[in-house]
Design a protein around this motif. Structure first.
Motif, PDB file in Angstrom:
ATOM      1  N   LEU A 188       8.916   6.691 105.551  1.00  0.00           N
ATOM      2  CA  LEU A 188       9.569   5.403 105.300  1.00  0.00           C
ATOM      3  C   LEU A 188       8.899   4.342 106.155  1.00  0.00           C
ATOM      4  O   LEU A 188       8.732   4.529 107.358  1.00  0.00           O
ATOM      5  CB  LEU A 188      11.059   5.471 105.658  1.00  0.00           C
ATOM      6  CG  LEU A 188      11.979   6.113 104.640  1.00  0.00           C
ATOM      7  CD1 LEU A 188      13.411   6.136 105.170  1.00  0.00           C
ATOM      8  CD2 LEU A 188      11.936   5.385 103.312  1.00  0.00           C
ATOM      9  N   SER A 189       8.512   3.230 105.538  1.00  0.00           N
ATOM     10  CA  SER A 189       7.778   2.204 106.272  1.00  0.00           C
ATOM     11  C   SER A 189       8.259   0.821 105.867  1.00  0.00           C
ATOM     12  O   SER A 189       9.238   0.676 105.141  1.00  0.00           O
ATOM     13  CB  SER A 189       6.279   2.357 106.010  1.00  0.00           C
ATOM     14  OG  SER A 189       6.013   2.217 104.622  1.00  0.00           O
ATOM     15  N   ASN A 240      12.488  10.561 108.452  1.00  0.00           N
ATOM     16  CA  ASN A 240      11.713  10.477 107.208  1.00  0.00           C
ATOM     17  C   ASN A 240      10.436   9.708 107.511  1.00  0.00           C
ATOM     18  O   ASN A 240      10.319   8.534 107.197  1.00  0.00           O
ATOM     19  CB  ASN A 240      12.514   9.750 106.122  1.00  0.00           C
ATOM     20  CG  ASN A 240      13.652  10.584 105.610  1.00  0.00           C
ATOM     21  OD1 ASN A 240      13.436  11.543 104.899  1.00  0.00           O
ATOM     22  ND2 ASN A 240      14.869  10.229 106.001  1.00  0.00           N
ATOM     23  N   SER A 241       9.482  10.359 108.128  1.00  0.00           N
ATOM     24  CA  SER A 241       8.328   9.676 108.708  1.00  0.00           C
ATOM     25  C   SER A 241       7.536   8.820 107.720  1.00  0.00           C
ATOM     26  O   SER A 241       6.744   7.986 108.128  1.00  0.00           O
ATOM     27  CB  SER A 241       7.401  10.681 109.382  1.00  0.00           C
ATOM     28  OG  SER A 241       6.967  11.643 108.443  1.00  0.00           O
ATOM     29  N   ASN A 263      10.876   7.046 111.893  1.00  0.00           N
ATOM     30  CA  ASN A 263      10.234   6.580 110.674  1.00  0.00           C
ATOM     31  C   ASN A 263       9.017   5.735 111.037  1.00  0.00           C
ATOM     32  O   ASN A 263       8.606   5.706 112.188  1.00  0.00           O
ATOM     33  CB  ASN A 263      11.226   5.770 109.832  1.00  0.00           C
ATOM     34  CG  ASN A 263      12.259   6.663 109.180  1.00  0.00           C
ATOM     35  OD1 ASN A 263      11.937   7.439 108.297  1.00  0.00           O
ATOM     36  ND2 ASN A 263      13.509   6.572 109.632  1.00  0.00           N
TER      37      ASN A 263
END
Length: 153
Positions: free
Chosen positions: A17-18, A14-15, A39
């Motif tokens: 999400l940070s 889920n790139s 991520n």
């Protein structure tokens, strides 16, 4: 807490999400799989991961993690697979990793780890796959490498 029975947490790929990995992750006492790869998490691995005594798979690869690998990783007695490759981690690989008797697969490739391979690592006789490529390690291979009878890669 609300998630005190959680056994698996998988948010891989889920790139968007940070943020950082919260230290509260250490309160998930029933957790067996923690899969965060792919991520945009940054910061360091919180030392509280050492409290996760039931985790068998920890994947924090392909993130933007920095800082050193916490020595508390060595407290994760059930850890069988550990992936922290392709981050920006630095410092020495902690000798506490040698306490992980169940560890079979480990990849720390693609970071900036320095120093020698810890001799204690070779006490983990369950290891079948190790990848330390693309780091800044130095020194020679320990003569104890021969104890790794199961090593495949």
């Amino acid at each position: 807490g609300l998630l005190d029975k959680l056994e698996s947490f998988d948010v891989q790929g889920n790139s968007l999400l940070s943020g950082t990995i919260p230290s509260e992750i250490g309160t998930l006492m029933e957790l067996q799989k923690l899969l965060l790869s792919g991520n945009s998490f940054s910061g360091s691995i919180p030392s509280e991961v050492g409290l996760l005594q039931k985790v068998s798979t920890l994947d924090v690869s392909l993130l933007s993690l920095s800082g050193s690998l916490p020595s508390e990783i060595g407290m994760m007695k059930s850890l069988e697979s550990f992936f922290a490759n392709d981050n920006f981690m630095t410092g020495r690989i902690p000798s506490d990793i040698g306490q992980l008797r169940e560890l079979g697969v480990m990849s720390l490739a693609g970071n900036a780890f320095t120093g020698f391979l810890p001799l204690e690592l070779f006490f983990s006789t369950a290891l079948t796959n190790i990848d330390f490529s693309r780091n800044k390690l130095s020194g020679s291979l320990p003569t104890d490498i021969g104890v790794l009878k199961l090593l495949q890669n």
